[in-house]
Scaffold this motif. Structure first.
Motif, PDB file in Angstrom:
ATOM      1  N   ASP A   1       0.875  -1.175   0.000  1.00 56.63           N
ATOM      2  CA  ASP A   1       0.000   0.000   0.000  1.00 56.63           C
ATOM      3  C   ASP A   1       0.907   1.218   0.000  1.00 56.63           C
ATOM      4  O   ASP A   1       1.552   1.533   1.006  1.00 56.63           O
ATOM      5  CB  ASP A   1      -0.902  -0.036   1.240  1.00 56.63           C
ATOM      6  N   ILE A   2       0.956   1.881  -1.136  1.00 50.95           N
ATOM      7  CA  ILE A   2       1.914   2.979  -1.311  1.00 50.95           C
ATOM      8  C   ILE A   2       1.216   4.305  -0.986  1.00 50.95           C
ATOM      9  O   ILE A   2       0.175   4.617  -1.566  1.00 50.95           O
ATOM     10  CB  ILE A   2       2.464   2.990  -2.756  1.00 50.95           C
ATOM     11  N   GLY A   3       1.807   5.070  -0.075  1.00 48.22           N
ATOM     12  CA  GLY A   3       1.149   6.284   0.420  1.00 48.22           C
ATOM     13  C   GLY A   3       0.058   5.870   1.390  1.00 48.22           C
ATOM     14  O   GLY A   3      -1.099   6.260   1.289  1.00 48.22           O
TER      15      GLY A   3
ATOM     16  N   ASP B   1      -0.341   6.228   4.719  1.00 38.98           N
ATOM     17  CA  ASP B   1      -0.674   7.116   5.837  1.00 38.98           C
ATOM     18  C   ASP B   1      -0.995   6.295   7.087  1.00 38.98           C
ATOM     19  O   ASP B   1      -0.135   5.600   7.601  1.00 38.98           O
ATOM     20  CB  ASP B   1      -1.813   8.066   5.449  1.00 38.98           C
ATOM     21  N   HIS B   2      -2.233   6.293   7.553  1.00 36.59           N
ATOM     22  CA  HIS B   2      -2.628   5.580   8.783  1.00 36.59           C
ATOM     23  C   HIS B   2      -2.601   4.065   8.640  1.00 36.59           C
ATOM     24  O   HIS B   2      -2.747   3.360   9.629  1.00 36.59           O
ATOM     25  CB  HIS B   2      -4.017   6.064   9.160  1.00 36.59           C
ATOM     26  N   ALA B   3      -2.460   3.550   7.402  1.00 36.58           N
ATOM     27  CA  ALA B   3      -2.428   2.090   7.144  1.00 36.58           C
ATOM     28  C   ALA B   3      -3.728   1.384   7.526  1.00 36.58           C
ATOM     29  O   ALA B   3      -3.730   0.179   7.805  1.00 36.58           O
ATOM     30  CB  ALA B   3      -1.239   1.417   7.847  1.00 36.58           C
TER      31      ALA B   3
ATOM     32  N   ALA C   1       3.496  -1.189   4.052  1.00 33.12           N
ATOM     33  CA  ALA C   1       2.928   0.154   3.960  1.00 33.12           C
ATOM     34  C   ALA C   1       4.064   1.123   3.662  1.00 33.12           C
ATOM     35  O   ALA C   1       4.940   1.344   4.504  1.00 33.12           O
ATOM     36  CB  ALA C   1       2.211   0.519   5.257  1.00 33.12           C
ATOM     37  N   GLY C   2       4.068   1.675   2.473  1.00 31.28           N
ATOM     38  CA  GLY C   2       5.117   2.617   2.068  1.00 31.28           C
ATOM     39  C   GLY C   2       4.663   4.041   2.324  1.00 31.28           C
ATOM     40  O   GLY C   2       3.516   4.392   2.079  1.00 31.28           O
ATOM     41  N   GLU C   3       5.575   4.831   2.826  1.00 34.16           N
ATOM     42  CA  GLU C   3       5.296   6.263   3.050  1.00 34.16           C
ATOM     43  C   GLU C   3       6.534   7.086   2.740  1.00 34.16           C
ATOM     44  O   GLU C   3       7.645   6.706   3.082  1.00 34.16           O
ATOM     45  CB  GLU C   3       4.865   6.517   4.494  1.00 34.16           C
ATOM     46  N   VAL C   4       6.301   8.216   2.121  1.00 34.99           N
ATOM     47  CA  VAL C   4       7.406   9.102   1.775  1.00 34.99           C
ATOM     48  C   VAL C   4       7.660  10.109   2.900  1.00 34.99           C
ATOM     49  O   VAL C   4       8.712  10.721   2.979  1.00 34.99           O
ATOM     50  CB  VAL C   4       7.133   9.820   0.428  1.00 34.99           C
TER      51      VAL C   4
ATOM     52  N   ILE D   1      -2.535   1.999  -4.665  1.00 37.48           N
ATOM     53  CA  ILE D   1      -2.137   3.412  -4.537  1.00 37.48           C
ATOM     54  C   ILE D   1      -3.447   4.201  -4.535  1.00 37.48           C
ATOM     55  O   ILE D   1      -4.135   4.279  -5.562  1.00 37.48           O
ATOM     56  CB  ILE D   1      -1.212   3.887  -5.676  1.00 37.48           C
ATOM     57  N   ALA D   2      -3.806   4.732  -3.394  1.00 34.67           N
ATOM     58  CA  ALA D   2      -5.130   5.332  -3.225  1.00 34.67           C
ATOM     59  C   ALA D   2      -5.056   6.701  -2.560  1.00 34.67           C
ATOM     60  O   ALA D   2      -4.133   6.996  -1.795  1.00 34.67           O
ATOM     61  CB  ALA D   2      -6.012   4.410  -2.373  1.00 34.67           C
ATOM     62  N   GLY D   3      -6.042   7.520  -2.880  1.00 35.69           N
ATOM     63  CA  GLY D   3      -6.206   8.788  -2.189  1.00 35.69           C
ATOM     64  C   GLY D   3      -5.232   9.873  -2.601  1.00 35.69           C
ATOM     65  O   GLY D   3      -4.928  10.775  -1.821  1.00 35.69           O
TER      66      GLY D   3
END
Ligand code: SAM
Length: 227
Positions: free
Chosen positions: A21-23, A25-27, A44-47, A90-92
């Motif tokens: 799940d890329i981006g 956030d709260h997962a 869970a990927g986050e930048v 990749i959502a939101g």
């Protein structure tokens, strides 16, 4: 408990998936799928550091250590071969950002593909569909949902070949053929917005500008699809 939007995205994640799940956030999405045992593993990927901290607290709260991995990375850089990821969400985000994330990975990792992509652009869906069909993906399913006055499209893609015309790119090959009530509501609202723009251009004496003609052409396309 997921929002209707994330619930709809979750429905397209294959059973037993190794999910990225890329981006994230709260997962919420990967955590929900793991807790309900619909998937085996999630990354869970986050930048950004703030959202990554949200992921980490969700892992602890839901007791998902070892099953849900938080990784600080730009886009699909989060995905390593050893993760055996077979589905990507990749959502939101804006459609252009989603496209850029996909394209950057394609360039960097020797055109690597994933068995399933579940994409939920907030805007610019046509740019996402164009990228997909230009990079050996095909659109396998689509869904549109409404939350308040917001409309969200979900695009599911798998490797394969497909040709899409300009109407399919903008409105979605499945969505425009189903032409359900939410689809009609979205494009009726867009039509109203364009009518306001056209009125303002006339008031500003720009009724024969290029901009006016472009909006008018867009209006005609929407009218054709809604007919
Ligand atoms: N996916 C969740 C959802 O649909 O509810 C969260 C969406 S949130 C609005 C967008 C998230 O994407 C933010 O947390 C942001 O930090 C992250 N993001 C933006 N660009 C990114 C990139 N290039 N790589 C990874 N994450 C990114």
């Amino acid at each position: 408990h997921l929002s209707p939007r994330l619930e709809a995205v979750a429905n397209y994640v294959p059973e037993g998936a190794y999910l990225a799940d890329i981006g994230s956030d709260h997962a919420y999405l990967p955590a929900h799928l793991l807790v309900s045992r619909q998937i085996k593993y999630a990354l869970a990927g986050e930048v950004a550091v703030g959202p990554l901290a949200n992921v980490q607290s969700e892992i602890i709260q839901q007791n998902l250590q070892g099953q849900l991995i938080a990784r600080l990375a730009n886009g699909l850089d989060a995905v390593q071969t050893s993760d055996q990821i077979n589905a990507v969400v990749i959502a939101g985000m804006g459609g252009l950002l989603i496209r850029d994330i996909l394209d950057r990975d394609w360039q960097k990792n020797n055109q690597r593909q994933f068995p399933t992509l579940v994409l939920q652009p907030n805007t610019e869906e046509a740019a996402v569909r164009s990228w997909l069909i230009a990079h050996q993906y095909q659109v396998k399913a689509e869904k549109i949902i409404q939350e308040g006055k917001h409309f969200y499209e979900i695009i599911v893609a798998q490797p394969g070949f497909q040709e899409l015309g300009i109407f399919d790119l903008q409105f979605g090959p499945f969505l425009r053929r189903q032409a359900g009530p939410v689809f009609s509501a979205k494009w009726s609202a867009e039509l109203q917005r364009i009518n306001l723009i056209l009125d303002r251009l006339v008031v500003a004496q720009k009724g024969d500008s290029v901009t006016y003609k472009e909006w008018q052409a867009q209006k005609k396309k929407i009218q054709e699809v809604l007919r």
